[in-house]
Design a protein around this motif. Structure first.
Motif, short mmCIF file in Angstrom:
data_model
loop_
_atom_site.label_atom_id
_atom_site.label_comp_id
_atom_site.label_asym_id
_atom_site.label_seq_id
_atom_site.Cartn_x
_atom_site.Cartn_y
_atom_site.Cartn_z
N UNK A 22 0.84 -1.19 0.00
CA UNK A 22 0.00 0.00 0.00
C UNK A 22 0.88 1.24 0.00
N UNK A 23 0.27 2.35 -0.34
CA UNK A 23 1.03 3.59 -0.42
C UNK A 23 0.52 4.61 0.59
N UNK A 24 1.34 5.62 0.82
CA UNK A 24 0.97 6.76 1.64
C UNK A 24 0.80 7.94 0.69
N UNK A 25 -0.41 8.48 0.66
CA UNK A 25 -0.71 9.64 -0.17
C UNK A 25 -0.95 10.84 0.74
N UNK A 26 -0.52 12.00 0.29
CA UNK A 26 -0.74 13.24 1.02
C UNK A 26 -1.46 14.21 0.09
N UNK A 27 -2.53 14.79 0.59
CA UNK A 27 -3.23 15.88 -0.10
C UNK A 27 -3.11 17.09 0.80
N UNK A 28 -2.51 18.14 0.28
CA UNK A 28 -2.29 19.31 1.11
C UNK A 28 -2.58 20.59 0.32
N UNK A 29 -3.02 21.60 1.03
CA UNK A 29 -3.32 22.90 0.45
C UNK A 29 -3.54 23.89 1.58
N UNK A 30 -3.58 25.15 1.22
CA UNK A 30 -3.85 26.17 2.25
C UNK A 30 -5.30 26.63 2.24
N UNK A 31 -6.11 26.06 1.37
CA UNK A 31 -7.53 26.37 1.39
C UNK A 31 -8.30 25.06 1.51
N UNK A 32 -9.56 25.15 1.76
CA UNK A 32 -10.34 23.95 2.09
C UNK A 32 -11.29 23.60 0.95
N UNK A 33 -10.76 23.05 -0.12
CA UNK A 33 -11.66 22.69 -1.21
C UNK A 33 -11.31 21.36 -1.85
N UNK A 34 -10.40 20.61 -1.28
CA UNK A 34 -9.96 19.38 -1.93
C UNK A 34 -10.58 18.12 -1.34
N UNK A 35 -11.26 18.24 -0.21
CA UNK A 35 -11.76 17.04 0.45
C UNK A 35 -12.76 16.29 -0.42
N UNK A 36 -13.48 17.00 -1.26
CA UNK A 36 -14.44 16.37 -2.16
C UNK A 36 -13.77 15.32 -3.04
N UNK A 37 -12.61 15.63 -3.58
CA UNK A 37 -11.92 14.66 -4.45
C UNK A 37 -11.40 13.46 -3.66
N UNK A 38 -11.02 13.68 -2.42
CA UNK A 38 -10.57 12.57 -1.58
C UNK A 38 -11.75 11.66 -1.24
N UNK A 39 -12.90 12.25 -0.90
CA UNK A 39 -14.08 11.46 -0.60
C UNK A 39 -14.56 10.72 -1.85
N UNK A 40 -14.49 11.36 -3.01
CA UNK A 40 -14.88 10.69 -4.25
C UNK A 40 -14.02 9.45 -4.49
N UNK A 41 -12.73 9.56 -4.22
CA UNK A 41 -11.81 8.42 -4.35
C UNK A 41 -12.22 7.32 -3.36
N UNK A 42 -12.52 7.69 -2.13
CA UNK A 42 -12.91 6.71 -1.11
C UNK A 42 -14.22 6.01 -1.49
N UNK A 43 -15.19 6.78 -1.98
CA UNK A 43 -16.48 6.20 -2.38
C UNK A 43 -16.32 5.26 -3.57
N UNK A 44 -15.49 5.65 -4.52
CA UNK A 44 -15.25 4.80 -5.70
C UNK A 44 -14.64 3.46 -5.28
N UNK A 45 -13.67 3.51 -4.41
CA UNK A 45 -13.00 2.29 -3.97
C UNK A 45 -13.94 1.42 -3.13
N UNK A 46 -14.71 2.07 -2.23
CA UNK A 46 -15.68 1.32 -1.43
C UNK A 46 -16.75 0.70 -2.32
N UNK A 47 -17.16 1.42 -3.35
CA UNK A 47 -18.15 0.91 -4.29
C UNK A 47 -17.68 -0.31 -5.06
N UNK A 48 -16.37 -0.47 -5.14
CA UNK A 48 -15.79 -1.64 -5.81
C UNK A 48 -15.64 -2.81 -4.85
N UNK A 49 -16.09 -2.62 -3.61
CA UNK A 49 -16.07 -3.72 -2.65
C UNK A 49 -14.90 -3.73 -1.69
#
Length: 178
Positions: A22-49
């Motif tokens: 497994x890998x370690x990924x980091x998402x970083x920024x100084x504003x709060x607008x990227x969590x949507x893409x992280x959640x979309x990734x999590x939902x896609x993976x969960x949807x695949x079982x």
């Protein structure tokens, strides 16, 4: 991204199987607008079982915490700190500190049990920055996690030590045009 399967080595001169870690990924920024893409990734993976855990360290919610996870579908568990408010300061009262530490301890336990294949640790960097979670504990946790588990860390002010061990770093920047 998620590669827990042992695969025969394609190099015919070696008879040793290998497994992709497994890998370690980091998402970083100084504003709060990227969590949507992280959640979309999590939902896609969960949807695949694939079992996914999302932990929001600095977000509170009524009757939340590890005892009351939100379940999205069959494979995605979402937990927040058991607090009635969001944490936006390093100055917590004793019950808030206990709640955050309880969530951190729980997170370490379930990750080490290997129940989830992807774990999102939202705003863990701010917990470290505020001095609420020790950076050395996070580094030790990442080093001892089961090798098949992917970890996504999010937040601003990501410690350099975590950036140095990350397999992938995504820095979200806004481009303003005059």
């Amino acid at each position: 991204m998620l590669a827990q399967l042992e695969t025969p080595n394609l190099n015919s001169t070696l008879d040793v199987p290998y497994s992709v870690e497994g890998i370690i990924q980091v998402f970083t920024t100084y504003h709060r607008s990227f969590f949507t893409s992280v959640v979309a990734q999590a939902l896609r993976i969960a949807g695949q079982g694939t079992p996914v855990l999302v932990v929001q360290f600095l977000k509170g919610g009524i009757r939340q915490g590890q005892e009351n996870p939100i379940r999205l579908g069959q494979k995605l568990d979402w937990i927040r700190c058991d607090l009635p408010r969001c944490i936006d300061t390093p100055h917590l009262d004793e019950s808030e500190t206990k709640s955050l530490q309880k969530l951190w301890q729980y997170t370490q336990k379930v990750v080490c049990e290997g129940k989830y294949s992807l774990v999102v640790l939202d705003e863990l960097s701010l917990g470290i920055h505020f001095g609420l979670i020790a950076e050395t504990e996070v580094l030790a946790f990442l080093a001892k996690r089961p090798s098949h588990i992917d970890i996504v860390l999010t937040g601003s002010q990501m410690p350099k030590s975590i950036l140095e061990i990350a397999d992938q770093i995504t820095e979200i920047r806004r481009s303003y045009q005059p």
